[in-house]
Design an enzyme around this catalytic site. Sequence first.
Site, PDB file in Angstrom:
ATOM      1  N   HIS A  36       0.835  -1.202   0.000  1.00  0.00           N
ATOM      2  CA  HIS A  36       0.000   0.000   0.000  1.00  0.00           C
ATOM      3  C   HIS A  36       0.876   1.261   0.000  1.00  0.00           C
ATOM      4  CE1 HIS A  36      -2.901  -2.813   2.197  1.00  0.00           C
ATOM      5  NE2 HIS A  36      -3.601  -2.421   1.170  1.00  0.00           N
ATOM      6  N   LYS A 150      -1.184  -6.474  -7.984  1.00  0.00           N
ATOM      7  CA  LYS A 150      -1.503  -7.636  -7.141  1.00  0.00           C
ATOM      8  C   LYS A 150      -2.933  -8.127  -7.433  1.00  0.00           C
ATOM      9  CE  LYS A 150      -1.955 -10.116  -3.251  1.00  0.00           C
ATOM     10  NZ  LYS A 150      -3.191  -9.723  -2.655  1.00  0.00           N
ATOM     11  N   GLN A 154      -8.923  -6.869 -10.868  1.00  0.00           N
ATOM     12  CA  GLN A 154      -9.567  -5.649 -10.358  1.00  0.00           C
ATOM     13  C   GLN A 154      -9.065  -4.414 -11.114  1.00  0.00           C
ATOM     14  OE1 GLN A 154     -10.200  -4.659  -6.022  1.00  0.00           O
ATOM     15  NE2 GLN A 154      -8.298  -3.547  -6.338  1.00  0.00           N
ATOM     16  N   SER A 186       0.046  -8.752   1.452  1.00  0.00           N
ATOM     17  CA  SER A 186      -1.411  -8.688   1.473  1.00  0.00           C
ATOM     18  C   SER A 186      -1.857  -8.478   2.908  1.00  0.00           C
ATOM     19  CB  SER A 186      -1.971 -10.009   0.948  1.00  0.00           C
ATOM     20  OG  SER A 186      -3.335 -10.132   1.301  1.00  0.00           O
ATOM     21  N   SER A 187      -2.949  -7.748   3.082  1.00  0.00           N
ATOM     22  CA  SER A 187      -3.476  -7.570   4.440  1.00  0.00           C
ATOM     23  C   SER A 187      -3.832  -8.921   5.044  1.00  0.00           C
ATOM     24  CB  SER A 187      -4.711  -6.673   4.403  1.00  0.00           C
ATOM     25  OG  SER A 187      -4.394  -5.450   3.780  1.00  0.00           O
TER      26      SER A 187
HETATM   27  P1  AMP Z   1      -6.624  -3.596  -0.504  1.00  0.00           P
HETATM   28  O1  AMP Z   1      -6.426  -2.815   0.749  1.00  0.00           O
HETATM   29  O2  AMP Z   1      -6.206  -5.019  -0.390  1.00  0.00           O
HETATM   30  O3  AMP Z   1      -7.988  -3.397  -1.103  1.00  0.00           O
HETATM   31  O4  AMP Z   1      -5.615  -2.977  -1.560  1.00  0.00           O
HETATM   32  C1  AMP Z   1      -5.608  -1.609  -1.859  1.00  0.00           C
HETATM   33  C2  AMP Z   1      -4.719  -1.384  -3.054  1.00  0.00           C
HETATM   34  O5  AMP Z   1      -3.395  -1.809  -2.755  1.00  0.00           O
HETATM   35  C3  AMP Z   1      -5.176  -2.193  -4.287  1.00  0.00           C
HETATM   36  O6  AMP Z   1      -5.009  -1.395  -5.453  1.00  0.00           O
HETATM   37  C4  AMP Z   1      -4.217  -3.348  -4.283  1.00  0.00           C
HETATM   38  O7  AMP Z   1      -4.006  -3.918  -5.564  1.00  0.00           O
HETATM   39  C5  AMP Z   1      -2.958  -2.691  -3.774  1.00  0.00           C
HETATM   40  N1  AMP Z   1      -2.053  -3.696  -3.218  1.00  0.00           N
HETATM   41  C6  AMP Z   1      -2.363  -4.664  -2.313  1.00  0.00           C
HETATM   42  N2  AMP Z   1      -1.292  -5.447  -2.070  1.00  0.00           N
HETATM   43  C7  AMP Z   1      -0.293  -4.962  -2.860  1.00  0.00           C
HETATM   44  C8  AMP Z   1       1.070  -5.344  -3.064  1.00  0.00           C
HETATM   45  N3  AMP Z   1       1.608  -6.394  -2.446  1.00  0.00           N
HETATM   46  N4  AMP Z   1       1.809  -4.628  -3.934  1.00  0.00           N
HETATM   47  C9  AMP Z   1       1.262  -3.562  -4.592  1.00  0.00           C
HETATM   48  N5  AMP Z   1      -0.011  -3.152  -4.441  1.00  0.00           N
HETATM   49  C10 AMP Z   1      -0.775  -3.841  -3.579  1.00  0.00           C
END
Ligand code: AMP
Length: 280
Positions: A36, A150, A154, A186-187
């Site tokens: 993020h 990632k 989406q 990843s969260s």
């Molecule tokens: P999320 O909080 O999982 O919905 O992710 C928010 C944004 O962060 C989305 O655009 C994801 O694709 C991006 N994101 C999540 N994990 C990664 C990662 N490991 N590397 C780059 N972007 C990420």
Amino acid sequence: MLIFTQKEALKKHLNSSSIQNSIGFVPTMGALHEGHLSLLKASVSENNFTVISIFVNPTQFNNPSDLEKYPRTFDNDVQKIKTVSDQIILFAPDIRDIYGDKMQSETFDFDGLENQMEGKHRLGHFDGVGTIVKKLFEIVNPTNAYFGEKDFQQLQIIKKLVQKQDLKVKIIQVPIFRENNGLAMSSRNERLSISERKDAALIYETLLEVKKRFKNKSVVEIQNSVALVFAKHANFQLEYFEIADEVTLHSCIRKSKNITYRAFIAVYVNEVRLIDTLAL
Ligand code: AMP
């Protein structure tokens, strides 16, 4: 750092300060990690203002237990955002501020992108994603919005949303940020034990192996070998592995010269569902 919990207050603030300024926007569901932060850093370097949203969007969860167990680490997230810049504006609304008393998804036609992979396995997921991203874009009205590779499907769907609805925002795609062992950040990794996190390196190792073999092996051979890798490990359950056209997301059956392919995978590590992708 400015924190807004109500859309009207955020809109007012942005309207008063955004004349002739560019706004970069990073939508997230919180439990922030380096992935993020890499989106945030890109936005900060390319825009006058950066807005990050933290909102765990209920309409994109097809599985109630996944929604309930989704990690929420707000105070920690605020600290992490500050390490990038204390000029970043955080928008952290509650469900009512976003959905009122009607928590419903809009139905979208993304020209079939929504019916592949994640769409097949998480019914209604992309209607939920489209709904929240459209709502957030209306509130923030960003110049540039940052999304990670990632969640590659989406990302393609958001580009389609922008194109079909003629939204005035540029979508910027950011590469995957990985742990030292290759595991895509990843969260949901927060829900893995230390040993599960170590084992989960197998996902990226497998994708790298696929990339190596892609030139000389058939898609069926590769699919079989991937299935075998995960069948050997009791902790893993492979949900899907696909090689697909990067643009249409159609599965590749026989390789064709002028198409760029990408491998996509979704795997359960015990209870936790992880996804990853690699350009081939
Ligand atoms: P999320 O909080 O999982 O919905 O992710 C928010 C944004 O962060 C989305 O655009 C994801 O694709 C991006 N994101 C999540 N994990 C990664 C990662 N490991 N590397 C780059 N972007 C990420």
